[in-house]
Design a protein around this motif. Structure first.
Motif, mmCIF file in Angstrom:
data_model
loop_
_atom_site.group_PDB
_atom_site.id
_atom_site.type_symbol
_atom_site.label_atom_id
_atom_site.label_comp_id
_atom_site.label_asym_id
_atom_site.label_seq_id
_atom_site.Cartn_x
_atom_site.Cartn_y
_atom_site.Cartn_z
ATOM 1 N N MET A 1 62.294 46.614 66.146
ATOM 2 C CA MET A 1 61.234 47.477 66.691
ATOM 3 C C MET A 1 61.726 48.152 67.985
ATOM 4 N N THR A 2 61.542 49.447 68.072
ATOM 5 C CA THR A 2 61.905 50.189 69.285
ATOM 6 C C THR A 2 60.619 50.491 70.054
ATOM 7 N N THR A 3 60.558 50.023 71.291
ATOM 8 C CA THR A 3 59.325 50.212 72.060
ATOM 9 C C THR A 3 59.466 51.391 73.006
ATOM 10 N N ILE A 4 58.461 52.243 72.991
ATOM 11 C CA ILE A 4 58.439 53.434 73.852
ATOM 12 C C ILE A 4 57.260 53.313 74.814
ATOM 13 N N ALA A 5 57.528 53.358 76.102
ATOM 14 C CA ALA A 5 56.450 53.457 77.096
ATOM 15 C C ALA A 5 56.096 54.937 77.243
ATOM 16 N N VAL A 6 54.823 55.255 77.125
ATOM 17 C CA VAL A 6 54.390 56.658 77.193
ATOM 18 C C VAL A 6 53.590 56.864 78.475
ATOM 19 N N LEU A 7 54.040 57.820 79.284
ATOM 20 C CA LEU A 7 53.351 58.145 80.542
ATOM 21 C C LEU A 7 52.748 59.542 80.388
ATOM 22 N N VAL A 8 51.441 59.600 80.204
ATOM 23 C CA VAL A 8 50.758 60.886 80.034
ATOM 24 C C VAL A 8 50.139 61.269 81.377
ATOM 25 N N GLY A 9 50.533 62.414 81.900
ATOM 26 C CA GLY A 9 50.152 62.801 83.254
ATOM 27 C C GLY A 9 48.803 63.472 83.372
ATOM 28 N N SER A 10 47.869 63.152 82.476
ATOM 29 C CA SER A 10 46.511 63.679 82.582
ATOM 30 C C SER A 10 45.544 62.539 82.339
ATOM 31 N N LEU A 11 44.500 62.463 83.172
ATOM 32 C CA LEU A 11 43.468 61.442 82.990
ATOM 33 C C LEU A 11 42.275 62.018 82.220
ATOM 34 N N ARG A 12 42.368 63.273 81.827
ATOM 35 C CA ARG A 12 41.245 63.959 81.161
ATOM 36 C C ARG A 12 40.970 63.317 79.802
ATOM 37 N N LYS A 13 39.674 63.095 79.503
ATOM 38 C CA LYS A 13 39.316 62.396 78.264
ATOM 39 C C LYS A 13 39.876 63.115 77.041
ATOM 40 N N ASP A 14 39.725 64.433 77.016
ATOM 41 C CA ASP A 14 40.163 65.190 75.834
ATOM 42 C C ASP A 14 41.501 65.887 76.115
ATOM 43 N N SER A 15 42.372 65.199 76.806
ATOM 44 C CA SER A 15 43.632 65.791 77.248
ATOM 45 C C SER A 15 44.490 66.320 76.086
ATOM 46 N N TYR A 16 44.948 67.564 76.228
ATOM 47 C CA TYR A 16 45.909 68.120 75.270
ATOM 48 C C TYR A 16 47.187 67.279 75.264
ATOM 49 N N ASN A 17 47.559 66.819 76.454
ATOM 50 C CA ASN A 17 48.834 66.091 76.543
ATOM 51 C C ASN A 17 48.749 64.721 75.869
ATOM 52 N N LEU A 18 47.585 64.083 75.963
ATOM 53 C CA LEU A 18 47.409 62.824 75.233
ATOM 54 C C LEU A 18 47.474 63.096 73.733
ATOM 55 N N ARG A 19 46.821 64.180 73.315
ATOM 56 C CA ARG A 19 46.861 64.548 71.882
ATOM 57 C C ARG A 19 48.293 64.829 71.436
ATOM 58 N N LEU A 20 49.032 65.500 72.315
ATOM 59 C CA LEU A 20 50.430 65.809 71.974
ATOM 60 C C LEU A 20 51.241 64.515 71.848
ATOM 61 N N ALA A 21 51.033 63.583 72.785
ATOM 62 C CA ALA A 21 51.743 62.298 72.725
ATOM 63 C C ALA A 21 51.423 61.571 71.424
ATOM 64 N N LYS A 22 50.142 61.598 71.030
ATOM 65 C CA LYS A 22 49.732 60.926 69.784
ATOM 66 C C LYS A 22 50.360 61.606 68.564
ATOM 67 N N SER A 23 50.570 62.902 68.660
ATOM 68 C CA SER A 23 51.222 63.615 67.550
ATOM 69 C C SER A 23 52.694 63.213 67.452
ATOM 70 N N VAL A 24 53.341 63.091 68.606
ATOM 71 C CA VAL A 24 54.740 62.635 68.604
ATOM 72 C C VAL A 24 54.802 61.228 68.004
ATOM 73 N N GLU A 25 53.870 60.374 68.416
ATOM 74 C CA GLU A 25 53.840 58.990 67.887
ATOM 75 C C GLU A 25 53.673 59.008 66.362
ATOM 76 N N ARG A 26 52.733 59.819 65.883
ATOM 77 C CA ARG A 26 52.461 59.850 64.434
ATOM 78 C C ARG A 26 53.667 60.316 63.637
#
Ligand SMILES: Cc1cc2nc3c(=O)[nH]c(=O)nc-3n(C[C@H](O)[C@H](O)[C@H](O)COP(=O)(O)O)c2cc1C
Length: 181
Positions: A1-26
């Motif tokens: 298993m390769t573990t990736i720590a993800v640091l998303v620089g937005s605290l916004r609930k509907d953050s585009y960057n969080l969505r982008l991170a989740k897309s990379v994960e998927r």
């Protein structure tokens, strides 16, 4: 298993960057586990270094235990966010005990416009080089959230290919950097 720590620089609930991170994960290859850091940290204050806040210690432990780090940044006033800088400052301390040194890493960012956090990523790249991460150079992704997500907020089909290419290259970068240790 390769573990990736993800640091998303937005605290916004509907953050585009969080969505982008989740897309990379998927779209990442199987066997990669993405763990999201809590960046809702106290403001960095050098007076607190002798007695690290528990949230900052948790961030350091997450990064140190991970095989690689993914930095995901919005663009605020032509740079990366203060939230992310604050987290990086905590993680880089105390002096000589940076959690980032030697870590395989990559950066990506989204903004609500055609420039796709270009300036934010350029500024962040400079910091990550200084911190001596093993930073992936290519591919770069400057993500326009207005065209990159569809009306349901899902990754647009036109973006699947280049986000998958980024995710695959990043996990390969992490795994080959770890193997070379
Ligand atoms: C203080 C502030 C400054 C911003 N500056 C920029 C900017 O320089 N360039 C840009 O493309 N977008 C800028 N934006 C818009 C952000 O890209 C947008 O708010 C985006 O949704 C932030 O990412 P998030 O959705 O992950 O929170 C700014 C937004 C804020 C709140």
């Amino acid at each position: 298993m390769t573990t990736i720590a993800v640091l998303v620089g937005s605290l916004r609930k509907d953050s585009y960057n969080l969505r982008l991170a989740k897309s990379v994960e998927r779209l990442a290859p199987e066997g990669a586990e993405f763990v999201y850091a809590n960046l809702n940290l106290p403001l960095f204050n050098q007076d607190l270094e002798a007695d690290f806040p528990p949230e900052a210690t948790a961030l350091k432990q997450l990064v140190e235990g991970a095989d690689g780090v993914l930095f995901v940044t919005p663009e605020y006033n032509r740079s990366f966010s203060g939230v992310l800088k604050n987290a990086i400052d905590w993680g880089s301390r105390p002096w000589g005990q940076s959690s980032f040194a030697g870590k395989p890493a990559a950066l990506i960012g989204a903004s609500g416009g055609a420039l796709g956090a270009t300036q934010a990523q350029a500024a962040l790249r400079n910091v990550l080089v200084f911190l001596d991460t093993k930073l992936m150079g290519q591919p770069e992704v400057y993500f326009n959230a207005l065209t990159g997500f569809d009306e349901n907020g899902e990754l647009a089909s036109s973006a699947e290919g280049f986000i998958k290419a980024f995710a695959e290259a990043f996990v390969k970068h992490v795994e080959s950097s770890s193997a070379a240790k």
